[in-house]
Each structure stands twice: as C-alpha cells, then as structure tokens.
Design an enzyme around this catalytic site. Sequence first.
Site, mmCIF file in Angstrom:
data_model
loop_
_atom_site.group_PDB
_atom_site.id
_atom_site.type_symbol
_atom_site.label_atom_id
_atom_site.label_comp_id
_atom_site.label_asym_id
_atom_site.label_seq_id
_atom_site.Cartn_x
_atom_site.Cartn_y
_atom_site.Cartn_z
ATOM 1 C CG ASP A 140 -1.814 1.258 1.289
ATOM 2 O OD1 ASP A 140 -2.330 1.662 0.227
ATOM 3 O OD2 ASP A 140 -1.987 1.841 2.375
ATOM 4 C CB SER A 141 0.242 4.768 -0.777
ATOM 5 O OG SER A 141 -0.991 4.886 -0.096
ATOM 6 C CB CYS B 72 -2.931 0.844 -2.596
ATOM 7 S SG CYS B 72 -2.984 2.586 -3.061
ATOM 8 C CD GLU C 148 -0.578 7.033 6.200
ATOM 9 O OE1 GLU C 148 0.451 7.078 6.890
ATOM 10 O OE2 GLU C 148 -0.897 6.030 5.522
ATOM 11 C CB CYS D 193 -9.418 5.053 -0.058
ATOM 12 S SG CYS D 193 -7.798 5.480 0.625
ATOM 13 C CG HIS E 61 -5.141 5.353 4.058
ATOM 14 N ND1 HIS E 61 -4.574 4.743 2.978
ATOM 15 C CD2 HIS E 61 -4.117 5.809 4.823
ATOM 16 C CE1 HIS E 61 -3.253 4.834 3.061
ATOM 17 N NE2 HIS E 61 -2.949 5.469 4.172
HETATM 18 N N1 DGL Z 1 -4.663 3.612 0.466
HETATM 19 C C1 DGL Z 1 -4.754 4.192 -0.839
HETATM 20 C C2 DGL Z 1 -5.992 3.715 -1.556
HETATM 21 O O1 DGL Z 1 -6.556 2.699 -1.194
HETATM 22 C C3 DGL Z 1 -4.687 5.675 -0.981
HETATM 23 C C4 DGL Z 1 -3.930 6.492 -0.027
HETATM 24 C C5 DGL Z 1 -3.070 7.482 -0.762
HETATM 25 O O2 DGL Z 1 -3.594 8.486 -1.266
HETATM 26 O O3 DGL Z 1 -1.881 7.201 -0.835
HETATM 27 O O4 DGL Z 1 -6.406 4.321 -2.516
#
Ligand code: DGL
Length: 274
Positions: A14-15, A77, A157, A192, A194
């Site tokens: 993931d990012s 992600c 985050e 997303c 997150h």
């Molecule tokens: N976790 C990422 C997603 O599912 C996005 C977070 C980011 O913008 O890096 O899209």
Amino acid sequence: MTRPNPALPIGIFDSGIGGLSVLDAIAARLPGEDLLYLGDTARLPYGTKSPETVARYAVQAAQHLVDRGVKMLVIACNTASAHAIPALSAAFPDIQVIGVIEPGAAAAVAAAPEGRIGVLATESTVSANAYQKAINALRGDADVRQQACSVFVALAEEGWIEGEVVESAARRYIEPILNHGRPKPEALVLGCTHFPLLRPTIAKIAGPDIAIVDSASTTAEAVAQALTDQGIDAPTPSGKVHFMATDSAPRFARVATIFLDRPIEPGDVEIVDL
Ligand code: DGL
C-alpha cells in the site's frame, strides 16, 4: 506462469498504513500464511498523483517485495489497483497480482439490492472511474455516485479517526452524495484502504440505513481462492507478519497500533529504501 514456492510469503503493498485493513483480513482468513507488508510512507499520498507516477511507484514497491521472494502480490491500495495492475502484471509475469477494486465492487453490489451505491475514494481512483466500471461490470443498471475524499487519507495517517475535524470533513464529503434529489444509496463502499479507520464517523454521518462496506474481506477471499487454484497454500499452520515502510518506523507503528488494535512497536517495522 510457473508455480511459485508455496512456502514463500504473500507480498502486500500500500502507499501507507491503509493496506493494513486488508492485511488484517488476510491474516484472519489465512492464518497459516506468512505476510510481507510494505507501506510506501515516504511517497504517500498516491491518491493525488498522476496515473503514470502511481504505476511507476507501485512497480518499484512490488519489485522490492519480489526481490525478497513472494508467491503472490496483493495491491492493498485502490489507487494503485486503479492504475498499476497492467504494469505490475507485465513486470512480474510469474506472480499473480490481486487488486482491491473488483473485490470492493463485489462487496458493494452484494450490499445494495437495488443497485444504489456511493463510492468514497481518492481523487485519482474517482477520476479513473475505477469503481464505476467494476460495479457496472457486475451490475449494468447500478446507480453509482462517487466522491473524492482526499483529506481522509491524511486524517487516517495522522491517527485522527473521530472528533469534530473528522466529522466535519465526513459531512462535507458524504452529504452531497446522499442528497442528489434521488433515493439515497443503499451502500457506501470505502474505496480507499485508509478509510476503514474512519468507519465509525462515516457510518454516523451516513446514517443507520446505509451499509458501509470495504474491500478487505472480499479481497482476502479472492486471495484464498487464488492460492487454492494455484495449489500454493502455505505448508504451515501459523504464519508470521513482517512490516516494512519507506519512512518513519515510529509513525508507522503508532498508526498500525490503531489499525490493527494491538501494539506494534517501532522495532517491529523495518525501514527500506526503494
Ligand atoms: N490507500 C490508498 C488507496 O486505497 C490511498 C492512499 C493514498 O492516497 O496514498 O487508494
């Protein structure tokens, strides 16, 4: 595709820390598997970057996992799943690559009997219409409304998951897709990885009649199926989890502790350079 060694871990990328929602679901569904997690925290967010940059970053991160030795790649992600799957499959032809958008779309369609679905995602996932396409592939007549919620990534985050600031951001993002002069969505998909951290606040603003779904458990199911299809299930009954990030072990550990609801120490996080 040559058959990978079943004893290797599953690579999850993931990012940042959002993909831990997917890791958690995979660990619960497949407790025997070793999991190697990489969060590209140094280059987060991906959700506001161009498709080309997201694909390039995703291939570099996946290369690191592949160099360590993994039997499958899970792109935990949505933004990278929206933009990088073709590049990843081309770069690693011997490893199956599983993204989170199709599983998330399947969860949304299952939760919306009349097909009214709201999608909360990053700017980049929304502009690619990734969920709209995946949902319509499953149900052509679905009524899909999308909303980019970029600030949610920073809040997650930061570990800010409730309170006034989160509620006012959630209200601003969610109210427009509830009040479209047409019936409300039956389900909101957290597009997303997150966003599950903010689920209680999102559910509060959406109200009790709207199901909140994400891609974590349906992705875990897709991974389980793919392992079985290839005959590469782990040979051991209990697996290990190893965390890697590209920046700041203390920050990763702090938010991972909230995400996983168990203590993660900075010493549990290996910092790597891509
Ligand atoms: N976790 C990422 C997603 O599912 C996005 C977070 C980011 O913008 O890096 O899209």
